[in-house]
Each structure stands twice: as C-alpha cells, then as structure tokens.
Scaffold this active site. Sequence first.
Site, PDB file in Angstrom:
ATOM      1  N   GLU A 198     -83.923  14.984  12.139  1.00 47.91           N
ATOM      2  CA  GLU A 198     -82.303  15.547  12.324  1.00 47.91           C
ATOM      3  C   GLU A 198     -81.271  14.163  12.716  1.00 47.91           C
ATOM      4  O   GLU A 198     -79.948  14.032  12.814  1.00 47.91           O
ATOM      5  CB  GLU A 198     -82.247  15.950  14.131  1.00 47.91           C
ATOM      6  CG  GLU A 198     -81.580  17.164  14.833  1.00 47.91           C
ATOM      7  CD  GLU A 198     -81.539  17.586  15.151  1.00 47.91           C
ATOM      8  OE1 GLU A 198     -82.536  18.820  15.627  1.00 47.91           O
ATOM      9  OE2 GLU A 198     -80.695  17.719  16.342  1.00 47.91           O
TER      10      GLU A 198
ATOM     11  N   SER B 179     -84.099  16.850  19.585  1.00 44.66           N
ATOM     12  CA  SER B 179     -85.976  17.311  18.338  1.00 44.66           C
ATOM     13  C   SER B 179     -85.687  16.101  17.179  1.00 44.66           C
ATOM     14  O   SER B 179     -84.260  16.055  17.149  1.00 44.66           O
ATOM     15  CB  SER B 179     -85.275  18.836  18.139  1.00 44.66           C
ATOM     16  OG  SER B 179     -85.151  19.573  18.890  1.00 44.66           O
TER      17      SER B 179
ATOM     18  N   ARG C  29     -77.623  22.734  12.094  1.00 39.80           N
ATOM     19  CA  ARG C  29     -77.503  20.895  12.502  1.00 39.80           C
ATOM     20  C   ARG C  29     -76.945  20.268  10.982  1.00 39.80           C
ATOM     21  O   ARG C  29     -77.078  18.997  10.551  1.00 39.80           O
ATOM     22  CB  ARG C  29     -78.889  20.266  12.145  1.00 39.80           C
ATOM     23  CG  ARG C  29     -79.722  20.607  13.635  1.00 39.80           C
ATOM     24  CD  ARG C  29     -79.639  20.685  14.911  1.00 39.80           C
ATOM     25  NE  ARG C  29     -79.223  21.282  15.910  1.00 39.80           N
ATOM     26  CZ  ARG C  29     -79.725  22.000  16.992  1.00 39.80           C
ATOM     27  NH1 ARG C  29     -79.063  22.953  16.968  1.00 39.80           N
ATOM     28  NH2 ARG C  29     -80.387  22.310  17.667  1.00 39.80           N
TER      29      ARG C  29
HETATM   30  N1  EPU Z   1     -93.659  25.452  20.048  1.00 40.80           N
HETATM   31  C1  EPU Z   1     -94.811  25.508  19.821  1.00 40.80           C
HETATM   32  N2  EPU Z   1     -94.906  23.840  20.537  1.00 40.80           N
HETATM   33  C2  EPU Z   1     -94.147  23.407  21.304  1.00 40.80           C
HETATM   34  C3  EPU Z   1     -92.911  23.980  21.621  1.00 40.80           C
HETATM   35  C4  EPU Z   1     -92.422  25.659  20.848  1.00 40.80           C
HETATM   36  O1  EPU Z   1     -95.288  26.170  19.362  1.00 40.80           O
HETATM   37  O2  EPU Z   1     -94.009  22.501  21.871  1.00 40.80           O
HETATM   38  C5  EPU Z   1     -92.830  27.519  19.874  1.00 40.80           C
HETATM   39  C6  EPU Z   1     -92.573  28.957  20.185  1.00 40.80           C
HETATM   40  O3  EPU Z   1     -93.521  29.640  19.810  1.00 40.80           O
HETATM   41  C7  EPU Z   1     -91.800  29.146  20.457  1.00 40.80           C
HETATM   42  C8  EPU Z   1     -90.855  28.008  19.194  1.00 40.80           C
HETATM   43  O4  EPU Z   1     -91.584  27.037  18.374  1.00 40.80           O
HETATM   44  O5  EPU Z   1     -91.047  29.658  21.005  1.00 40.80           O
HETATM   45  C9  EPU Z   1     -89.898  26.966  19.408  1.00 40.80           C
HETATM   46  O6  EPU Z   1     -89.422  26.491  20.036  1.00 40.80           O
HETATM   47  P1  EPU Z   1     -87.909  26.331  21.426  1.00 40.80           P
HETATM   48  O7  EPU Z   1     -87.536  27.731  21.329  1.00 40.80           O
HETATM   49  O8  EPU Z   1     -88.151  25.664  22.408  1.00 40.80           O
HETATM   50  O9  EPU Z   1     -86.684  25.426  20.343  1.00 40.80           O
HETATM   51  P2  EPU Z   1     -86.915  25.084  18.702  1.00 40.80           P
HETATM   52  O10 EPU Z   1     -86.907  25.840  18.043  1.00 40.80           O
HETATM   53  O11 EPU Z   1     -88.436  23.996  18.909  1.00 40.80           O
HETATM   54  C10 EPU Z   1     -84.153  24.337  19.312  1.00 40.80           C
HETATM   55  C11 EPU Z   1     -83.759  23.064  19.101  1.00 40.80           C
HETATM   56  C12 EPU Z   1     -83.062  22.888  19.876  1.00 40.80           C
HETATM   57  C13 EPU Z   1     -82.350  24.107  20.667  1.00 40.80           C
HETATM   58  C14 EPU Z   1     -83.484  25.211  20.951  1.00 40.80           C
HETATM   59  C15 EPU Z   1     -83.217  26.216  21.889  1.00 40.80           C
HETATM   60  C16 EPU Z   1     -84.074  22.577  16.342  1.00 40.80           C
HETATM   61  C17 EPU Z   1     -84.222  21.136  15.779  1.00 40.80           C
HETATM   62  N3  EPU Z   1     -83.617  22.557  17.863  1.00 40.80           N
HETATM   63  O12 EPU Z   1     -85.113  24.004  19.315  1.00 40.80           O
HETATM   64  O13 EPU Z   1     -81.915  21.397  19.931  1.00 40.80           O
HETATM   65  O14 EPU Z   1     -82.358  23.074  22.154  1.00 40.80           O
HETATM   66  O15 EPU Z   1     -84.387  25.501  19.965  1.00 40.80           O
HETATM   67  O16 EPU Z   1     -82.102  26.535  20.735  1.00 40.80           O
HETATM   68  O17 EPU Z   1     -83.741  23.113  15.871  1.00 40.80           O
HETATM   69  C18 EPU Z   1     -81.999  19.620  19.488  1.00 40.80           C
HETATM   70  O18 EPU Z   1     -81.729  19.904  18.273  1.00 40.80           O
HETATM   71  O19 EPU Z   1     -81.991  18.047  19.743  1.00 40.80           O
HETATM   72  C19 EPU Z   1     -82.404  20.099  20.591  1.00 40.80           C
HETATM   73  C20 EPU Z   1     -83.206  20.311  21.535  1.00 40.80           C
END
Ligand code: EPU
Length: 341
Positions: free
Chosen positions: A337, A240, A166
């Site tokens: 972000e 995010s 990012r």
């Molecule tokens: N989780 C929770 N609670 C929640 C949501 C998630 O505990 O409400 C935990 C779960 O264990 C889950 C983990 O967090 O496995 C990761 O969640 P998720 O797979 O939804 O991914 P993220 O790390 O929250 C990142 C990117 C997203 C991207 C997804 C998929 C960043 C800041 N965000 O989210 O990007 O779509 O991975 O690759 O790196 C964006 O940048 O706007 C964005 C949506």
Amino acid sequence: MNFDLQRNVSLKRFNTFGVEALARHFVRIDSMAQLAELRAHPLWSEGPRLIIGGGSNLLLTRDFEGLVVQIAITGRDLARVEDSDWVVQAGAGENWDSFVRWTLASGWPGLENLALIPGSVGAAPIQNIGAYGVELKDRFDALEGMDVETGQVVTLNKEQCRFGYRDSIFKGDLKSRIVITGIRFRLPKNWQAVLDYGDIRSELTQRHLTQPSAQDVADIVTAIRRAKLPDPAVIGNAGSFFKNPVVLAEQHSLLKTHHPGLVSYSQPDGGFKLAAAWLIDQCGWKGRSLDGRAAVHDRQALVLVNRGGASGADILALAHAVQDNVRQRFEVELEPEPVIV
Ligand code: EPU
C-alpha cells in the site's frame, strides 16, 4: 526566495516508519504562491522530486538524491452551506485526525469512521483512505492542486479523481503530475451513522448504545484502532502495509475449498476481497521478524513495524518474505500500500 531550501536533511521525523534517510534538498511549502515560486526554481527540474505530507504512507529505502517537498499548507473552513450538505474545506498540510475532530466538534458529522488515521489531509485522496465502512470518496467534493507540468491551478471533482479501493488517478494517469494543495468535503445534514463493521457493532453492544452520535462512533473507532494498530508516535509503522487483494469468484471458491477459514468479502462486481491479514497470519508471521528490527505487528498481521533501528531496506526485505510466503501458500499476490522510494 520565499522558502527555505535546505541540504542533506534527515527524513527520519518525516516518515512514520521512523527510518533514517537523507534528502539531498528539502523544502517546506506553506502556500500555493510558494509552490509556484518553487516550480520556477532550477532545483525543481534538476533531479527527482518527492512530494510528502505526513509521511504516513511512505517507505524510504535509501537516501533521496533530489528535492523533497513537504506540503504544509494549513487552514480549515466552512466553505458554504447547501440545502443538504455542509461543504467544508482544508489545506493539504492539515493533520487528518485533527481535521476530523474539528468537523465533529463543529457539528458537521460524516468523517467519524475515519478518525485517528495518521497522515495529512492532502495525502488522503491519493490512496482514498478508508476505514470501518467509509472511504474518503464517500464524503469528497473536490480538490485543488497544481498541475506541475503546466503550472496551472486545477480543480478536480470526485469523478475526475477516479477513486477506487485504496486507489485514485493520482496513483495512475496523474501520478506525480498534481500537487494537491486543498480539499473540499461534503458532509450530509441528513447524517446517518455507518455501523456495518463487525468491530463497531460489538463495541456498541458493549457500551449499550443503540443510537450513537457521530462523536460516539469516533470514540469507538478510536478505541478499536488503539487496541489493534500501533501508534506511529510510539512504534514506527505505516498502517496496513498491503492492500486486501481482490480475486475472481473462481479463484475464491478454489481457495475456500482448500482453506475453509478464509476471510473474504464479496464485491459488487462478483469478485472477492480477501483479508490479507488472515493470509499473513495463517503463514505464521504475526509478531515475527527476520532481523529483530523490522517485524509483523503482533496484533494485526497486515501492519509492519519498526521495532527500533530498522532501515527501509530491512522493512522491504520483510515485506518480500511475507509476499513470497503468501504466494507459495495461497497463490495470491500481495500488493504494498505505501509508496516505496
Ligand atoms: N485478521 C487475521 N489476523 C490478524 C488481523 C486480522 O486473521 O492479525 C482477519 C480477521 O478475520 C479480521 C479480518 O482479517 O476480521 C480483517 O481485519 P481488520 O478488520 O483488522 O481489517 P483489515 O482488512 O486488515 C482494513 C484496512 C484498514 C482499516 C480496517 C478497518 C486495508 C488494506 N486495510 O484492514 O486500513 O483500518 O480495514 O476498516 O484495506 C490502512 O489502510 O492503513 C488501514 C489500517
């Protein structure tokens, strides 16, 4: 004058949070020539400037007492065919998702994991957009832009853009210096699906797919995103709101001892990336709001939403409350972000 300078324009429809803010001056730019002309206009250097694309990574907390420039340069093409890649180019003002779908329909796979990300092509390199195991940098060739200090047209290759998680040089040394006008991508002929992400794997199993096409992957990513992430056309948000923080191994092991459920991913440099959504969720923020207007999304704790009528200041106040809470509980700093103006 080849462009239309407007005064006191509402930016509500130019930011995906859908918050109200006025631009003292506003102009839409459709070509590099217009941009060059605008740069020579007195308003360009008179006050602050804000360059926007799709407004999907932007939190406006006040009226903008300067010039807002919307980059709306369109066009997409196959630039050339090389032995191992299709080199495809697009204007900065193209909608990202339509561009991705056009590449797939044209038979050039590679961007399918990045389907449905809101925003414009030109904004994508600034934060090196990424999702489901692929980042923009993995498919990037070069970009073209204007160095607004010198007025020169510049081309930057992947190395020069210094992409990180990012992050890019456009958030650092070249912040506010380059206006991106177009991007070239390298899409591999020897394409292989990137299926490492847990959510993708479970969808594949459910759909009984073992050798998915790029279109299958795009469909799966679209379904996952629709299930978890709010559609900005329906409920205001900027994806995010925080980056996933990266901590040193020592801090990680301490955190893991106190919070065995901690969700984290080891990094090549020995550090650990923490799932910020998990940290926020643990603090009980999911679905919560301070004022009824700005809220933490009820299906993804990393996303802040405008339930309707929230101001940018309301969203920022909520973000600060979340940051404070996570700092107190985990001693981890969450970094926003979006660009906050
Ligand atoms: N989780 C929770 N609670 C929640 C949501 C998630 O505990 O409400 C935990 C779960 O264990 C889950 C983990 O967090 O496995 C990761 O969640 P998720 O797979 O939804 O991914 P993220 O790390 O929250 C990142 C990117 C997203 C991207 C997804 C998929 C960043 C800041 N965000 O989210 O990007 O779509 O991975 O690759 O790196 C964006 O940048 O706007 C964005 C949506």
